[in-house]
Enzyme design. Sequence first.
Site, short mmCIF file in Angstrom:
data_model
loop_
_atom_site.label_atom_id
_atom_site.label_comp_id
_atom_site.label_asym_id
_atom_site.label_seq_id
_atom_site.Cartn_x
_atom_site.Cartn_y
_atom_site.Cartn_z
N ILE A 148 0.82 -1.21 0.00
CA ILE A 148 0.00 0.00 0.00
C ILE A 148 0.86 1.26 0.00
CG2 ILE A 148 -1.93 1.18 1.11
CD1 ILE A 148 -2.46 -1.72 -0.02
N GLY A 177 -6.76 5.56 -12.61
CA GLY A 177 -5.42 5.54 -12.03
C GLY A 177 -4.37 5.24 -13.06
N ARG A 178 -4.72 4.46 -14.06
CA ARG A 178 -3.76 4.10 -15.10
C ARG A 178 -3.29 5.32 -15.89
NH1 ARG A 178 -6.87 -1.53 -15.98
NH2 ARG A 178 -5.87 -2.35 -14.10
N ARG A 201 29.77 15.21 -23.30
CA ARG A 201 30.80 14.18 -23.16
C ARG A 201 31.51 13.98 -24.51
NH1 ARG A 201 34.25 11.19 -19.99
NH2 ARG A 201 34.64 9.18 -20.97
N GLY A 261 27.20 5.70 -19.71
CA GLY A 261 28.31 4.80 -19.42
C GLY A 261 28.50 4.65 -17.92
N GLY A 262 29.77 4.72 -17.51
CA GLY A 262 30.08 4.55 -16.09
C GLY A 262 29.34 5.55 -15.23
N GLU A 273 -0.60 -1.00 -10.25
CA GLU A 273 -1.83 -0.57 -10.90
C GLU A 273 -2.15 -1.39 -12.14
OE1 GLU A 273 -3.55 3.71 -10.87
OE2 GLU A 273 -1.86 3.57 -9.46
#
Lengths: 254, 478
Positions: free
Chosen positions: B250, B335-336, B361, B432-433, B456
């Site tokens: 819950i 709820g979906r 990067r 990556g890392g 759900e």
Amino acid sequence: MKILVGVKRVVDYAVRVRVANNTIDLSNIKMSMNPFCEIAVEQAVRMKESKQASEVIAVTIGPSKGGTETLRTALAMGCDRAIHITTEQRTDFLEVQPRAVSKIFQSLVQEEDPSLVLLGKQGIDSDCGQVGPMLAGMLGWPQITFAASMEGDSDKLTLDRETDAGTETLEVQLPSVVTCDLRLNEPRYATLPNIMKAKKKKVDVRDISTFADLDLEPHLQVLEITEPPPRQAGVMVESVDELVDKLQNEAKVI
Amino acid sequence: HRHQKLLLYWHSIDFFHYFFRSDIYYKASHLSRVEIHQHNSVHIKNPILEITMSLQTISRRLLSRSTATLVSKKSKPLVTTMATRSYLSHSQLPEEHKMIYDMCRSFADNELSPNAGEWDKKHEFPTDAVTKLAELGMMGINVSSDFGGSEMDALSYAIAMEEISRGCASVGVIMSAHNSLYLYPIDTWGTDAQKEQFVEPYATCAHGDGLKVGCFGLSEPGNGSDAGAASTTATLDGDEWVLNGTKAWITNAHEASAAVVFATTDKDLKHKGISAFIVPMDAEGFSLGAKEDKLGIRASSTANLIMDQVRIPKDYLLGEQGQGFKIAMQTLDGGRIGVAGQALGIASASIDVAAKYALEREAFGKPIAQLQSIQNKLSAMAVARDSARLLTWRAAMLKDNKERFVREAAMAKLAASEAATMCAHQAIQVLGGMGYVSDMPAERHYRDARITEIYEGTSEIQHLVIAGDLFKEYKQAS
């Protein structure tokens, strides 16, 4: 007390602007309310909530589509009604300049008769900071710029004003023009119920041509727009003497 | 006269879309459907128009099915009809939806993103942030203003859920469980007295007693997907119900003060024996299990609700006796849409972190964003997220138009949750890392995304719901 708040639609603060052909390309760029104008709106709404003000009117000069969005945000923050001066001209100094804005505001002040005009200290696009002082001059009203704190009643205000040398505390008789600085307050998020209420608030739309009898032509011409030079890497110094030498002879700041 | 002609034109095109949509009016005659359609869309009462429409209907009825299909294919598909509003992108949204989008986005950027990592590490419920959300009206977003809510539509809810979850997925689930699973059933099936006591103080913080949160008790240790096999019992004793049993998994268990609990009054009736009850969590005999130590959404508490001879007044029954299963299923449909919104938020956050990283990067002498492998990944992530978003908006708009949306909501949740896991997975790959360590949020998005395919309604259950609804359409036609 009636408060008139100026609200400017500018390029969003997080956007990286690009210079091209001596102008800034505004197509498909995210626009939002000038952060200093948000602070002005927040201050006006707070004064209304503490019953110092009876009515808050938001004013913007901008395109018909984008301007309404900016005003709805101001209304959702708590302004009572709004005035939208429509123009398809650029409001970032290139076409509509501070003198024209001040003249329009002067006309609106004469019409609405507010006791206080709250503005942001400057627009983050043009960085002029001229409308506040110019408008005060045109109206013959006292002006406080860079307000960092504000207290008072319907007759006078006590404000802290931020300067490079420090903060000065001033008292001003209303009516007055005040421009708001960063430390004045933290603007609220519009609550969902207020967003819904904003839909029903009155927006008075007028075209800028209705102010044609005021001389709104730009008196300043922009010759060139360039990007600032890219940030240079710093220089490592070996000793304090070397630092002082560089500051004195190269940077020429001492 | 021209206005009438235009109306006729609009109606005649739209009529064919109406003809082929499977909807709750599938048993109604064509005549009544046109009447309903016109009544819903246009508030102009025009007898000549009505008669003309009726004649048109009758004449079209005489056409063969293939001709009708041919004609409908020729007519231009309308993005916006007079009865059905349809928005396909953020730029098309009406003003108030745009304002909600902007507001939620800046709230998430300023209040949630900077703190989400910390809350996740400490498993800390973000009380201040959730209280601020409540003050903005976000913890009663669909509730009517009579009971302190913001009275917004499902599309606003879906947009808000996506932007809030982009900042913090835990706050997203706290908000969605409270709005869709706790407030919706009471607001829909509750009596005015129940709403005054259990909706109003929970939809707003205005009562000065701080944040009030609710939860939803359907799943049990012995059954999750098999909701009809509930073993929590409710026995009527005088003018009180006595509840016994345990509910599992819950959300908001440790912060909530009231729960919507499903219990059976007669196991032999199977799912028809289940009823819904409103249970104040400070009742005697009510206790909580320990907080689960979860993989993700760690700032939200998940625990068992343990009921041992818990007595509640007779009028805390929600809806009618035996109506519980239907209440649960209909609640989960709405709820979906919320959970789909949450999954979209996680997917968007993953795309944000991956795209920004790829532009900075450098590898092999240039930003990795210029490498095709990375471009293919980001593209796939964006397509998955955008398609899921369109499915979610479609489900929300159908719900707002009061049309049947069971299949579409299941599709939205299925697509969005799979998009979230895929985007989060690829975001770690792009980083990556750096994607594997807590310095960057990618690892948190990966852990947060996983639950969206489970709660759900598991993805497997969503498939069953979609297939069931699809086959029903074909069975009807033949």
